[in-house]
Design an enzyme around this catalytic site. Structure first.
Site, PDB file in Angstrom:
ATOM      1  N   LYS A 184      37.758 -56.609 -10.299  1.00 38.73           N
ATOM      2  CA  LYS A 184      36.902 -57.737  -9.950  1.00 38.73           C
ATOM      3  C   LYS A 184      36.258 -58.431 -11.147  1.00 38.73           C
ATOM      4  CE  LYS A 184      35.701 -58.971  -6.307  1.00 38.73           C
ATOM      5  NZ  LYS A 184      34.867 -58.361  -5.269  1.00 38.73           N
TER       6      LYS A 184
ATOM      7  N   HIS B 133      37.908 -82.478   4.343  1.00 40.24           N
ATOM      8  CA  HIS B 133      37.956 -81.341   5.287  1.00 40.24           C
ATOM      9  C   HIS B 133      38.528 -80.093   4.618  1.00 40.24           C
ATOM     10  CE1 HIS B 133      37.488 -84.502   8.417  1.00 40.24           C
ATOM     11  NE2 HIS B 133      38.330 -85.165   7.638  1.00 40.24           N
TER      12      HIS B 133
ATOM     13  N   SER C 189      32.599 -55.342 -10.908  1.00 38.89           N
ATOM     14  CA  SER C 189      32.173 -54.529  -9.780  1.00 38.89           C
ATOM     15  C   SER C 189      32.093 -53.085 -10.241  1.00 38.89           C
ATOM     16  CB  SER C 189      33.190 -54.676  -8.647  1.00 38.89           C
ATOM     17  OG  SER C 189      33.134 -53.548  -7.798  1.00 38.89           O
TER      18      SER C 189
ATOM     19  N   GLU D 147      27.221 -68.251  -7.800  1.00 36.34           N
ATOM     20  CA  GLU D 147      26.780 -67.673  -6.516  1.00 36.34           C
ATOM     21  C   GLU D 147      25.252 -67.612  -6.439  1.00 36.34           C
ATOM     22  OE1 GLU D 147      29.096 -64.091  -4.952  1.00 36.34           O
ATOM     23  OE2 GLU D 147      29.773 -64.243  -7.020  1.00 36.34           O
TER      24      GLU D 147
END
Ligand code: ARG
Length: 468
Positions: free
Chosen positions: A291, A164, A285, A298
């Site tokens: 970043k 979980h 970024s 992804e």
């Protein structure tokens, strides 16, 4: 490659028609833009068919020589980008055949004896997929070996195991990576099964019913190195199970890569901070200088969607088709090719990235320490001392509550305080409450103990070698 898309009367079936195909319909029904991808396989199939026709006396020696020479030249023209593709000639098959006739004259017109584009295309895709699957298997093998490299570096490193997404029990990082390895092994098995079932040769089925020429299908089959000729001509030209099966195996594989991606993305976040992905697999970024984005995982996670979609496309494509061949089947190629490309690209990126992943072992260990991950070990300890498991569960629950209230891990609570919950607790309890003690105690096949993970890695190398 050059394309000549002028509308022209189609030479292949002109006899039956009293007007040329509508220009839009010609473009709409053509597949040469995408099926030219398997021109090599189409030529390979034609060579085998021509040799077989010669062997059984349907094609003369001089025709065979002219056909083989012409096909060699055409293969070269296409490879060099000199071949002029024509939409009027619809697909890869008719483009090549028309060019052959242009080059060698009447012998070119005899190649299609006893054959149809229906058995031709069914053969071509199988030949193409045979190579595609082995290229995918090679990348998958590289990825699995990368996982073994990563796992063997970190058999001892302790991290929280999750259920979980809540800290559950400590596990070793090597054990977690070996769970990924198992997923990949099943994918390799599915691809191999798909390749085996696909390994039948349609040629000879012709349009649908077979042919009246005295063909030798066994010979064509051997020339093309298929396991056996397809048993039933109707089925041979209409079956696209292998496309569905391949995309389904691909969708499961992508789903696995997507799950791994999700973990890599989470773990490389500032909040988890368990791993660092090499800069060359990340991007920055344009606006936020701090970043470093995990783009590769992804994107792989995102690309899973298209492959899942291709399975549905193909199932839907086939579901209402009566036997035998229908033009619908032309629609099987783009999903199939895109699945091949997506798998090859995603596996390649993952295989390159996997052994280069760096772990932040202290952060992982701290996270495991924070989450009362050895609570089950305390319960198991009490059971070994004769307490029933449900009672032990209750005792440990109280100890955890004390830990939460006083901000201490179970291993930081002194013996006397623990003994207040159960007089069965002795000072040997700390051997089990430490993270190292907890993982070391799961010392059986499939368990997370470092020694077991090392054995699992050894077995994995043997299993991989057996796949070759
Ligand atoms: N381009 C066609 C396909 O991909 C080849 C077979 C065409 N056969 C036919 N009878 N129209 O399926």
């Amino acid at each position: 490659m050059a394309t000549d898309d002028k509308t022209q009367a189609n030479q292949q079936w002109g006899g039956r028609f009293s007007e040329s195909t509508d220009a839009f319909v010609q473009a709409f029904t053509a597949s040469s833009d995408f099926d030219r991808r398997f021109y090599r396989q189409d030529i390979m199939g034609s060579r085998a068919h021509a040799k077989m026709l010669h062997k059984v006396g349907v094609l003369s020696e001089s025709d065979l020589d002219a056909i083989l020479g012409g096909l060699d030249d055409i293969e070269q023209e296409i490879a060099n980008g000199e071949f002029v593709w024509s939409i009027a000639l619809e697909d890869v098959h008719m483009n090549i055949e028309a060019r052959l006739t242009e080059k060698i004259g009447d012998a070119g017109k005899r190649l299609h004896t006893g054959r149809s584009r229906n058995d031709q295309v069914a053969t071509d895709i199988r030949l193409y997929m045979r190579d595609a699957i082995s290229a995918i298997q090679a990348e998958l093998d590289r990825l699995m070996r990368g996982m073994l490299t990563l796992a063997s570096r970190h058999t001892q490193a302790i991290m929280p195991g999750f259920t979980h997404l809540q800290t559950a029990q400590p596990v070793t990082f090597g054990h977690h990576v070996m769970a990924w390895f198992e997923m990949m092994m099943r994918d390799a098995g599915r691809l191999r099964d798909c390749a085996t079932r696909m390994d039948v040769m349609p040629l000879g089925a012709a349009a649908l019913a077979g042919t009246s020429y005295p063909i030798d299908r066994q010979l064509t089959c051997e020339l093309l190195q298929f396991a056996s000729p397809a048993e039933n001509s109707l089925d041979a030209v209409s079956d696209r199970d292998f496309s569905i099966e391949f995309c389904a195996a691909g969708a499961i594989l992508m789903t696995h890569l997507s799950r791994i991606s999700e973990e890599l993305v989470l773990w490389s976040s500032a909040q988890f901070d368990f791993i660092s992905l090499p800069d060359r697999f990340c991007t920055g970024s344009s606006i936020m200088p701090q970043k470093k984005n995990p783009d590769v995982p992804e994107l792989v996670r995102g690309k899973t969607g298209r492959v899942n979609g291709h399975v549905i496309s193909l199932l839907t494509l086939m579901k209402s088709q009566p036997l035998a061949y229908n033009k619908d089947n032309q629609e099987d190629k783009e999903p199939l090719f895109d699945t091949v490309d997506t798998l090859l690209g995603s596996l390649r990126a993952f295989a390159d990235m996997m052994p280069a992943i760096e772990i932040k072992a202290q952060n992982m260990r701290d996270a495991a320490f924070k989450g009362f991950s050895t609570a089950t070990d305390l319960a198991d300890y009490l059971v070994r001392k004769g307490v029933a498991f449900r009672d032990a569960h209750e005792v440990v629950g109280k100890a955890v509550k004390l830990g939460v209230d006083t901000e201490r891990d179970l291993s930081e609570i002194p013996l006397e305080e623990l003994q207040a919950f159960s007089d069965k607790i002795g000072d040997d309890v700390f051997d089990f409450l430490t993270l190292e003690g907890s993982v070391a105690s799961r010392n059986h096949l499939g368990g997370t103990a470092p020694s077991q993970v090392s054995l699992a890695i050894q077995r994995a190398y043997t299993r991989l070698d057996a796949l070759q």
